[in-house]
Motif scaffolding. Structure first.
Motif, short mmCIF file in Angstrom:
data_model
loop_
_atom_site.label_atom_id
_atom_site.label_comp_id
_atom_site.label_asym_id
_atom_site.label_seq_id
_atom_site.Cartn_x
_atom_site.Cartn_y
_atom_site.Cartn_z
N ALA A 154 6.40 13.34 7.23
CA ALA A 154 5.10 13.63 6.62
C ALA A 154 5.46 14.98 5.79
O ALA A 154 6.49 15.23 5.30
CB ALA A 154 4.07 13.93 7.46
N GLN A 159 -1.51 17.92 5.08
CA GLN A 159 -2.35 18.37 6.33
C GLN A 159 -3.29 19.27 5.59
O GLN A 159 -4.57 19.39 6.19
CB GLN A 159 -1.56 19.03 7.38
N ILE A 177 0.51 10.25 7.90
CA ILE A 177 0.12 10.74 9.35
C ILE A 177 -0.77 9.70 9.93
O ILE A 177 -0.78 9.58 11.15
CB ILE A 177 -0.28 12.07 9.25
N THR A 180 1.00 6.53 11.01
CA THR A 180 1.78 6.80 12.06
C THR A 180 1.04 6.42 13.45
O THR A 180 1.48 5.86 14.31
CB THR A 180 2.42 8.01 12.16
N ASN A 195 6.25 8.24 15.64
CA ASN A 195 5.88 9.70 15.57
C ASN A 195 6.16 10.15 14.04
O ASN A 195 6.86 9.74 13.05
CB ASN A 195 6.69 10.48 16.45
N ALA A 196 5.48 11.15 13.70
CA ALA A 196 5.80 11.70 12.16
C ALA A 196 6.38 13.35 12.57
O ALA A 196 6.04 13.97 13.44
CB ALA A 196 4.41 11.86 11.70
N SER A 198 6.27 16.83 10.27
CA SER A 198 5.56 17.40 9.04
C SER A 198 5.99 18.71 8.95
O SER A 198 5.63 19.79 9.25
CB SER A 198 4.11 17.65 9.34
N CYS A 253 2.26 14.10 15.63
CA CYS A 253 2.73 14.64 14.49
C CYS A 253 3.23 16.00 14.83
O CYS A 253 2.49 17.03 14.95
CB CYS A 253 1.46 14.87 13.28
#
Length: 263
Positions: A154, A159, A177, A180, A195-196, A198, A253
């Motif tokens: 990500a 975000q 996100i 995910t 999972n991510a 970032s 994340c």
């Protein structure tokens, strides 16, 4: 979990993913290359997938000229059939897949109100559609075998709404996100974590070109920790999420943005 997978995910020192097969999209250069090198050095057999098949093959041959533990593949992740073919090719060569890292991405620094429909479609086709289709295609295979790790790349832009790399890019990363979490919930009962990671601004040619070398020092001062991120650390995060030890982590994340976004 079938016997082949049991062998691949057996307990290893430090809970490493040694012996497992990892597919990394966008793996021929940039952050993808760093991730490929980290997984390979940790004992993974790595399938380097990239739009630039020649670069993917060159990296794989540098890592292992025998092609036993690293191979390159040309793959356009914006095309679902190409991802289906990628899975088939990797299975033919390595006889299994255990880890998928969705890293392929397209950026375009352009004012939000000037982005054309075609430009929006092109960015979303790679960043979001490519990730979603890969999660479906590889996720189905992993779920069938009762084990797997998927890590989606990500971005801080997804975000905090940052548009320095393009509003369509930020939107696609925000969607990653959310997706995910959806895939994590769906696949968790079948032994697959999703999972991510970032990242915030990394010390990379792309960030330096966006910020400008002349503005780099003043930009660093806007980051609470006072420095750009290290791509090698991002690769360590990916490696941990891809390991057997991360069995209880899914739908997460993980941020690495120097304090630019706190939650």
């Amino acid at each position: 979990m079938n016997q082949d997978f049991q062998e691949a995910v057996r307990d290893t020192p430090g809970g490493t993913a040694e012996g497992q097969v990892a597919v990394v999209t966008g793996g021929a250069n940039g952050l993808g290359e760093v991730i490929v090198r980290r997984l390979h050095s940790g004992g993974c057999r790595v399938a380097v997938a990239d739009l630039d098949g020649h670069a993917a093959t060159a990296l794989a041959e540098e890592l292992d000229g025998t092609r036993a533990t690293a191979r390159g593949y040309a793959a356009d992740v914006s095309i679902r059939a190409a991802l289906e073919q990628l899975l088939a090719d990797v299975l033919a060569d390595f006889h299994g897949v255990h880890i998928l890292v969705n890293n392929a991405a397209r950026t375009q620094a352009k004012p939000l109100l000037e982005i054309t429909p075609d430009e929006l479609d092109a960015v979303m086709a790679v960043n979001f559609n490519g990730m979603f289709n890969a999660c479906q295609i590889f996720g189905a295979y992993l779920a069938e075998h009762g084990y797997g790790r998927i890590v989606n790349m990500a971005s801080l832009a997804g975000q905090n709404g940052g548009t320095a790399t393009g509003g369509h890019y930020a939107s696609s990363k925000g969607a990653i996100i959310s997706a995910t979490k959806v895939f994590a919930r769906e696949l968790a009962p079948r032994g697959v974590t999703v999972n991510a990671v970032s990242p915030g601004p990394q010390d990379s040619p792309m960030v330096r070109s966006i910020v400008g070398e002349e503005n780099l020092e003043s930009y660093r001062r806007t980051i609470p920790v006072g420095r750009l991120g290290n791509p090698a650390f991002i690769a360590e995060m990916v490696a941990l999420l891809a390991s057997p030890d991360a069995a209880s982590v899914t739908g997460a994340c993980w941020d690495a943005n120097g304090g630019l976004y706190m939650r």
